[in-house]
Design a protein around this motif. Sequence first.
Motif, PDB file in Angstrom:
ATOM      1  N   GLY A  98      14.916   1.410 -62.902  1.00 34.32           N
ATOM      2  CA  GLY A  98      14.048   1.036 -61.795  1.00 34.32           C
ATOM      3  C   GLY A  98      14.722   1.030 -60.436  1.00 34.32           C
ATOM      4  N   TYR A  99      15.988   1.441 -60.354  1.00 29.98           N
ATOM      5  CA  TYR A  99      16.708   1.479 -59.076  1.00 29.98           C
ATOM      6  C   TYR A  99      16.423   2.794 -58.361  1.00 29.98           C
ATOM      7  N   ALA A 100      16.159   2.687 -57.060  1.00 30.78           N
ATOM      8  CA  ALA A 100      15.821   3.883 -56.285  1.00 30.78           C
ATOM      9  C   ALA A 100      16.383   3.802 -54.877  1.00 30.78           C
ATOM     10  N   ILE A 101      16.503   4.953 -54.277  1.00 28.07           N
ATOM     11  CA  ILE A 101      16.680   5.065 -52.825  1.00 28.07           C
ATOM     12  C   ILE A 101      15.276   5.323 -52.310  1.00 28.07           C
ATOM     13  N   HIS A 102      14.838   4.568 -51.325  1.00 27.15           N
ATOM     14  CA  HIS A 102      13.478   4.770 -50.819  1.00 27.15           C
ATOM     15  C   HIS A 102      13.352   4.274 -49.382  1.00 27.15           C
ATOM     16  N   GLY A 103      12.289   4.709 -48.746  1.00 25.08           N
ATOM     17  CA  GLY A 103      11.987   4.247 -47.404  1.00 25.08           C
ATOM     18  C   GLY A 103      11.515   2.806 -47.430  1.00 25.08           C
ATOM     19  N   SER A 104      11.716   2.133 -46.296  1.00 23.94           N
ATOM     20  CA  SER A 104      11.282   0.744 -46.152  1.00 23.94           C
ATOM     21  C   SER A 104      10.762   0.538 -44.743  1.00 23.94           C
ATOM     22  N   TYR A 105       9.676  -0.224 -44.654  1.00 23.21           N
ATOM     23  CA  TYR A 105       9.126  -0.530 -43.331  1.00 23.21           C
ATOM     24  C   TYR A 105       9.773  -1.773 -42.731  1.00 23.21           C
ATOM     25  N   ALA A 106      10.654  -2.427 -43.475  1.00 23.71           N
ATOM     26  CA  ALA A 106      11.415  -3.572 -42.957  1.00 23.71           C
ATOM     27  C   ALA A 106      12.659  -3.029 -42.250  1.00 23.71           C
ATOM     28  N   VAL A 107      12.430  -2.207 -41.221  1.00 21.52           N
ATOM     29  CA  VAL A 107      13.534  -1.501 -40.563  1.00 21.52           C
ATOM     30  C   VAL A 107      14.476  -2.446 -39.819  1.00 21.52           C
ATOM     31  N   ILE A 119      18.108   0.815 -52.748  1.00 21.62           N
ATOM     32  CA  ILE A 119      18.757   1.213 -51.504  1.00 21.62           C
ATOM     33  C   ILE A 119      17.657   1.619 -50.541  1.00 21.62           C
ATOM     34  N   ARG A 120      17.484   0.815 -49.505  1.00 19.71           N
ATOM     35  CA  ARG A 120      16.415   1.047 -48.531  1.00 19.71           C
ATOM     36  C   ARG A 120      16.927   1.842 -47.340  1.00 19.71           C
ATOM     37  N   LEU A 121      16.085   2.750 -46.882  1.00 17.81           N
ATOM     38  CA  LEU A 121      16.351   3.579 -45.701  1.00 17.81           C
ATOM     39  C   LEU A 121      15.166   3.497 -44.749  1.00 17.81           C
ATOM     40  N   HIS A 122      15.388   3.854 -43.493  1.00 14.59           N
ATOM     41  CA  HIS A 122      14.281   4.052 -42.563  1.00 14.59           C
ATOM     42  C   HIS A 122      13.387   5.136 -43.166  1.00 14.59           C
ATOM     43  N   PRO A 123      12.073   5.013 -43.083  1.00 15.04           N
ATOM     44  CA  PRO A 123      11.186   6.009 -43.705  1.00 15.04           C
ATOM     45  C   PRO A 123      11.475   7.460 -43.291  1.00 15.04           C
ATOM     46  N   SER A 124      11.817   7.685 -42.046  1.00 13.64           N
ATOM     47  CA  SER A 124      12.095   9.072 -41.638  1.00 13.64           C
ATOM     48  C   SER A 124      13.391   9.583 -42.258  1.00 13.64           C
ATOM     49  N   ASN A 125      14.388   8.708 -42.425  1.00 14.50           N
ATOM     50  CA  ASN A 125      15.634   9.111 -43.087  1.00 14.50           C
ATOM     51  C   ASN A 125      15.403   9.336 -44.577  1.00 14.50           C
ATOM     52  N   ALA A 126      14.564   8.493 -45.178  1.00 20.08           N
ATOM     53  CA  ALA A 126      14.219   8.675 -46.588  1.00 20.08           C
ATOM     54  C   ALA A 126      13.505  10.015 -46.789  1.00 20.08           C
ATOM     55  N   ALA A 127      12.648  10.390 -45.861  1.00 17.12           N
ATOM     56  CA  ALA A 127      11.945  11.675 -45.939  1.00 17.12           C
ATOM     57  C   ALA A 127      12.935  12.837 -45.835  1.00 17.12           C
ATOM     58  N   THR A 128      13.926  12.710 -44.966  1.00 19.13           N
ATOM     59  CA  THR A 128      14.949  13.752 -44.823  1.00 19.13           C
ATOM     60  C   THR A 128      15.741  13.900 -46.115  1.00 19.13           C
ATOM     61  N   LEU A 129      16.191  12.784 -46.686  1.00 19.60           N
ATOM     62  CA  LEU A 129      16.951  12.834 -47.926  1.00 19.60           C
ATOM     63  C   LEU A 129      16.097  13.417 -49.055  1.00 19.60           C
ATOM     64  N   TYR A 130      14.862  12.990 -49.148  1.00 17.10           N
ATOM     65  CA  TYR A 130      13.931  13.478 -50.172  1.00 17.10           C
ATOM     66  C   TYR A 130      13.801  14.998 -50.073  1.00 17.10           C
ATOM     67  N   SER A 131      13.634  15.511 -48.872  1.00 18.81           N
ATOM     68  CA  SER A 131      13.516  16.969 -48.651  1.00 18.81           C
ATOM     69  C   SER A 131      14.790  17.698 -49.068  1.00 18.81           C
TER      70      SER A 131
END
Length: 147
Positions: A98-107, A119-131
Motif C-alpha cells: 500500500g506504499y506509494a509515491i503520489h501527489g498531495s494537495y497538502a503542499v 511519499i507525497r509530492l506536489h501534484p505537478s511534480n507527481a504528474a511529471t514523475l508519473y509521465s
Amino acid sequence: MRHGAGLLRLLGLAGLALALCGFGAAAHASVVARIDLSAQRMTVTVNGIPSYSWPVSTARRGYVTPTGSYRPQRMYRSYFSRKYYNSPMPYSIFFRGGYAIHGSYAVNQLGSPASHGCIRLHPSNAATLYSLVQSHGAGNTVILITH
C-alpha cells in the motif's frame, strides 16, 4: 595503454561494489527516483542525468516509510485511499503493497514528515514523475529510499 586497462579494472570494481550494495539496479535504470528521508527530498535521474529535485513529505512520527530499492508495481492516474477517508492520491505509483509515491494537495507540508508512510509530492511534480515512469517503463525505473 596500461593506464587505460587499470582504469577499466577500477571502474569494473566500482560497478561490482555498487551491485553488491544493492544499487546495481539503479545504475541500469532509465529513471531513478532517490528519496532521502532525512532531507525530505526526491532527486530524479533520467538516463544518468540528474533532472529534478523536489521536496517530499514522508512518514510522520508513529508511521514508517520503508527504505530500500523498489520497482513500481502498479500505477493510477487517479486514485483514492480506501484506508484514509477516500483521500485523493493523484498520479500514484505503488512500489510496496500500500506504499506509494503520489501527489498531495497538502503542499504546505512538503519538506516535512507528514504522511502515513507514503511519499507525497506536489501534484505537478507527481504528474511529471508519473509521465517519466510511463514513458520509460516500470521495469526501467528504480525507487531508492534512504535515510
